[in-house]
Design a protein around this motif. Structure first.
Motif, PDB file in Angstrom:
ATOM      1  N   GLY A 180      -7.886  67.528 106.354  1.00 25.75           N
ATOM      2  CA  GLY A 180      -8.997  66.835 105.492  1.00 25.75           C
ATOM      3  C   GLY A 180      -8.332  66.243 104.069  1.00 25.75           C
ATOM      4  N   THR A 181      -7.283  66.616 103.663  1.00 27.80           N
ATOM      5  CA  THR A 181      -6.541  65.992 102.410  1.00 27.80           C
ATOM      6  C   THR A 181      -6.201  64.619 103.066  1.00 27.80           C
ATOM      7  OG1 THR A 181      -5.839  68.007 101.410  1.00 27.80           O
ATOM      8  CG2 THR A 181      -4.818  65.903 100.931  1.00 27.80           C
ATOM      9  N   VAL A 182      -5.751  64.585 104.130  1.00 33.32           N
ATOM     10  CA  VAL A 182      -4.867  63.322 104.775  1.00 33.32           C
ATOM     11  C   VAL A 182      -6.339  62.258 104.727  1.00 33.32           C
ATOM     12  CG1 VAL A 182      -4.070  62.123 106.649  1.00 33.32           C
ATOM     13  CG2 VAL A 182      -2.879  64.281 105.972  1.00 33.32           C
ATOM     14  N   SER A 183      -7.361  62.859 105.412  1.00 36.17           N
ATOM     15  CA  SER A 183      -8.658  62.158 105.813  1.00 36.17           C
ATOM     16  C   SER A 183      -9.229  61.550 104.495  1.00 36.17           C
ATOM     17  CB  SER A 183      -9.640  62.971 106.393  1.00 36.17           C
ATOM     18  OG  SER A 183     -10.622  62.370 106.832  1.00 36.17           O
ATOM     19  N   ARG A 184      -9.305  62.110 103.401  1.00 33.67           N
ATOM     20  CA  ARG A 184      -9.878  61.590 102.294  1.00 33.67           C
ATOM     21  C   ARG A 184      -8.951  60.615 101.540  1.00 33.67           C
ATOM     22  NH1 ARG A 184     -11.760  67.178 101.897  1.00 33.67           N
ATOM     23  NH2 ARG A 184      -9.657  67.678 100.867  1.00 33.67           N
ATOM     24  N   GLU A 185      -7.633  60.870 101.604  1.00 30.55           N
ATOM     25  CA  GLU A 185      -6.592  59.950 101.186  1.00 30.55           C
ATOM     26  C   GLU A 185      -6.665  58.543 101.743  1.00 30.55           C
ATOM     27  OE1 GLU A 185      -3.011  60.821  99.504  1.00 30.55           O
ATOM     28  OE2 GLU A 185      -3.840  62.791  98.753  1.00 30.55           O
TER      29      GLU A 185
END
Length: 248
Positions: A226-231
């Motif tokens: 989720g963190t990677v996806s948003r960034e």
């Protein structure tokens, strides 16, 4: 539509590539050429459809027909191409789900093979899995090194999301993914989020693997994608993708 010899058995392993610098037609054609350079051969079949399609989400939304490859009929172009490669078998090279801003990821699909039921592997299955994942990893690296996608992933049944869906963290949690340096430079320290992953520096980016590269597959930590996806969605916007509407 039935797939003929361009429909691998399910479940699928999907190598998804988001080629942000290319139009859909260019992305599909260059992916096929790159696979051919990696040792794949054409089966001689394709799905053909309108050369100038209306906006579409999935290729199956279009009026397609099974055709010989290459597609040469006036007013048509290819939407799925049949190929085959040693150790993986039949490949279907097509498009994933669309982005509202225009453009699709390329999806290279093949039978998931010995990865289908790892809880039931015997020694022979395990040996086959080693060969399979080594070939899949070589194909992924060859495509990323040769085509320089903004990002790529390996997943079961799912193609890599497009930027607008990355920002919303939709559906998938890929065990393996690749980030181009031009995206990574706009993101936080990705390897810190995946302490058990194998992390490799490739020619134009970084590869993070829980599935193909480790000696034994491991589960990605919950929530890290989720963190990677948003960034990554934000990085794609900064690079101008969201404002872009590629030619069909």
């Amino acid at each position: 539509m039935t797939g003929g010899d361009i429909q691998p058995d399910s479940p699928f392993l999907v190598v998804g590539l988001f080629l942000d610098r290319l139009s859909d037609d260019e992305a599909l054609a260059k992916t096929c050429r790159a696979l051919h350079d990696l040792g794949a051969s054409y089966t001689g079949s394709a799905w053909a459809g309108p050369a100038e399609p209306p906006p579409f989400e999935y290729v199956t939304d279009l009026p397609l027909r099974l055709s010989d490859w290459p597609v040469t009929a006036p007013g048509e172009r290819q939407y799925r191409v049949g190929m085959s490669i040693e150790d993986l078998g039949t490949l279907a090279v097509s498009f994933g789900r669309a982005d509202p801003a225009g453009g699709h990821p390329v999806a290279v699909m093949t039978f998931l093979g010995p990865y289908s039921y790892p809880d039931y592997w015997d020694d022979e299955d395990r040996a086959e899995a080693v060969r399979y994942r080594a070939r899949a990893l070589a194909v992924l690296r060859g495509l990323c090194d040769g085509l320089d996608p903004l990002y790529a992933s390996v997943e079961e049944e799912e193609a890599v999301p497009v930027p607008s869906r990355l920002a919303r963290v939709e559906t998938m949690t890929p065990p393996d993914f690749y980030l181009a340096d031009r995206a990574r430079s706009r993101m936080g320290p990705i390897p810190d989020l995946f302490p058990e992953a194998v992390v490799e520096e490739w020619r134009t980016g970084v590869f993070v693997s829980h599935w193909l590269a480790p000696a034994e597959p491991v589960e990605p930590p919950p929530g890290a994608w989720g963190t990677v996806s948003r960034e990554l969605g934000r990085a794609a916007a900064e690079l101008g993708w969201v404002e872009r509407r590629p030619e069909h």
